[in-house]
Scaffold this active site. Structure first.
Site, PDB file in Angstrom:
ATOM      1  N   ARG A  97       0.841  -1.205   0.000  1.00 60.84           N
ATOM      2  CA  ARG A  97       0.000   0.000   0.000  1.00 60.84           C
ATOM      3  C   ARG A  97       0.874   1.251   0.000  1.00 60.84           C
ATOM      4  O   ARG A  97       1.861   1.336   0.729  1.00 60.84           O
ATOM      5  CB  ARG A  97      -0.924   0.018   1.215  1.00 60.84           C
ATOM      6  N   ASP A 156      -9.495   4.502  13.553  1.00 64.78           N
ATOM      7  CA  ASP A 156      -8.200   4.000  13.095  1.00 64.78           C
ATOM      8  C   ASP A 156      -8.169   3.840  11.582  1.00 64.78           C
ATOM      9  O   ASP A 156      -7.103   3.567  11.015  1.00 64.78           O
ATOM     10  CB  ASP A 156      -7.852   2.671  13.776  1.00 64.78           C
TER      11      ASP A 156
END
EC number: 2.7.7.-
Length: 501
Positions: free
Chosen positions: A173, A268
């Protein structure tokens, strides 16, 4: 040719992350490589020439030069309930790299092994969720939605055991950073004000360096003090919070514009950079309904399509709470200073939503009465279970050929005259605006699932690559576009998504 990473986040210190190496895998093989993204990041390798090296780097088997892998610490509200310690349980931040414009980007492996934050997990990722993240993030990028992206998917040659064995994978990512609302909550929950200052200062330098420049210009002391780790003014904190808020507005409005349902908007999973992150339980809207939910773990519909604006406001309020000690030593005074920013955020979101929806029906500058015009349309769409994307596409096309598809004419027969009257004097510019705001193709759930199944069963990426080529041009019709525009025959009956990566 070489690839060298920096370690800016790692330099913050051990309270911010755990130093830990990715766990090696048995037979890494490069399945997907994002060539355009690699080029933008100045990564000097290609799949054709360097597949073996890339499979080693992006499985975690071999460290990239300069890399000091860490698992990042953070907390988070998950479905409204606070968990003081979450963190990267199956991800490793390898480091960061500058693109051709000088902007720095994190490189993170997911599914790369356990850390102190794994909470009895195995640290691994199945191939299906890795492919989903690649497909969805590329589609969202092309749609113009702020998003993290995937650089690579590497198969591991090993099984991952969930309800049954699956092929394992590691996904890479790319993000402007992985600083989350939950990162601030982690230190606030511990009363660690020094680390909060350090984190805020880092986030300002990383994402909003203009705030440092402005403070330096306005300060009588132009020394290096402002660059020091823990030197940060109350005004800077307020300006930082305002800048973070401004990043979230185009993010959540873009989701609503294209019919995206995140599915797990925990704190989160809310980034300071305003990027879409965590595509595990996400889905796209088919038949319009504001209460649409697909995530199997969202049992109370907390993160339904129509609630995403209010949840973003809730998440930003949680961020504000963490910053109070940095704004003023007196909590009441701190609240008084930060509350107006949240009030303005609410107003900007409401106005932004009106402007965004107006653009979808060709109105550049909403006027009095346009809110009702929009609400009347979406009420009809909900009542008649109209497809979100197809409805706006049909309206767009009607301005091009002056005809509206018969089924839509029947359903919207009372609304269409009001709309046509509103845009009568600027139909050409309305059409142009609608073309740029209404995608003709999206990553529909049933198509994504079909490709996930076929790729896992056969390993053949030919059809998937054709699908990706279409998704990368969502506002332009190409030869294959029509193959992926259809809504599912049975609607979304019994369709559920699950957390995977």
């Amino acid at each position: 040719m070489s690839l060298i990473l920096s370690n800016n986040y790692q330099a913050l210190g051990e309270s911010f992350s755990q130093q830990t190496l990715p766990a090696p895998v048995g037979q890494p093989s490069l399945l997907l490589w994002n060539e355009p993204l690699a080029k933008a990041l100045t990564i000097p390798f290609t799949k054709d020439n360097d597949a073996e090296l890339l499979s080693q780097y992006f499985s975690g088997n071999q460290l990239i030069e300069g890399s000091k892998p860490v698992a990042q610490a953070y907390s988070g509200h998950q479905f409204g309930h606070f968990n003081p310690q979450l963190g990267d349980g199956r991800a490793h931040l390898l480091g960061d790299i500058a693109d051709t414009q000088g902007q720095r980007w994190d490189i993170q492996l997911k599914g790369s092994g356990v850390s102190d934050f794994s909470r009895q997990g195995d640290g691994r990722c199945a191939l299906g969720p890795a492919l989903r993240e690649y497909i969805m993030s590329e589609a969202m990028f092309a749609l113009g939605v702020p998003t993290t992206r995937c650089l690579a998917v590497v198969t591991t040659g090993e099984n991952v055991y969930r309800e049954r064995p699956y092929d394992g994978a590691v996904v890479t990512r790319i993000a402007a950073s992985h600083i989350r609302v939950g990162t601030f909550q982690y230190f606030a929950a511990r009363g660690d004000t020094d680390s909060l200052k350090k984190l805020t200062n880092y986030a300002i330098n990383r994402h909003f360096p203009e705030l440092i420049a402005n403070s330096s210009e306005n300060s009588s002391d132009n020394s290096d003090a402002l660059k020091a780790d823990n030197v940060i003014s109350s005004q800077q904190v307020l300006e930082f919070f305002s800048a973070v808020l401004s990043k979230q507005i185009p993010l959540v409005l873009s989701w609503l514009r294209v019919g995206f349902i995140h599915g797990v908007m925990n704190t989160d999973n809310t980034t300071i950079s305003g990027e879409t992150i965590d595509y595990g339980p996400c889905a796209m809207m088919n038949a319009y309904h504001p209460e649409t939910v697909f995530s199997s773990i969202d049992r109370n519909s907390r993160y339904a399509f129509g609630k995403q604006i209010s949840i973003m406001q809730w998440n930003m309020t949680r961020l504000a709470e963490t910053l109070l000690p940095l704004v003023d030593s007196d909590e009441d005074d701190a609240v008084e200073k930060i509350e107006p920013l949240l009030t303005q955020f609410h107003q900007d979101l409401q106005q932004g939503y009106l402007t965004m929806m107006a653009a979808k029906i060709g109105i550049d500058e909403p006027a009095e009465g346009d809110g009702k015009l929009i609400n009347d349309l979406i009420t009809l769409m909900k009542e008649q279970k109209l497809d979100y994307t197809q409805t706006f596409t049909a309206l767009t096309d009607s301005l091009n050929d002056n005809t509206t598809e018969e089924p839509l004419t029947d359903v919207l027969n009372e609304w269409l005259p009001h709309w046509n009257s509103r845009i009568e004097s600027f139909k050409s510019s309305a059409h142009t605006l609608m073309v740029s705001n209404n995608p003709i193709v999206i990553p529909r759930n049933h198509h994504v699932e079909a490709f996930l199944d076929s790729c896992q069963e056969t390993g053949d990426l030919t059809a998937l690559n054709k699908f990706l080529a279409v998704l990368r041009q969502p506002y332009t019709e190409i030869a294959e576009t029509k193959n992926y525009q259809d809504a599912p025959v049975d609607g979304d009956k019994d369709y559920h998504t699950f957390c995977g990566t």
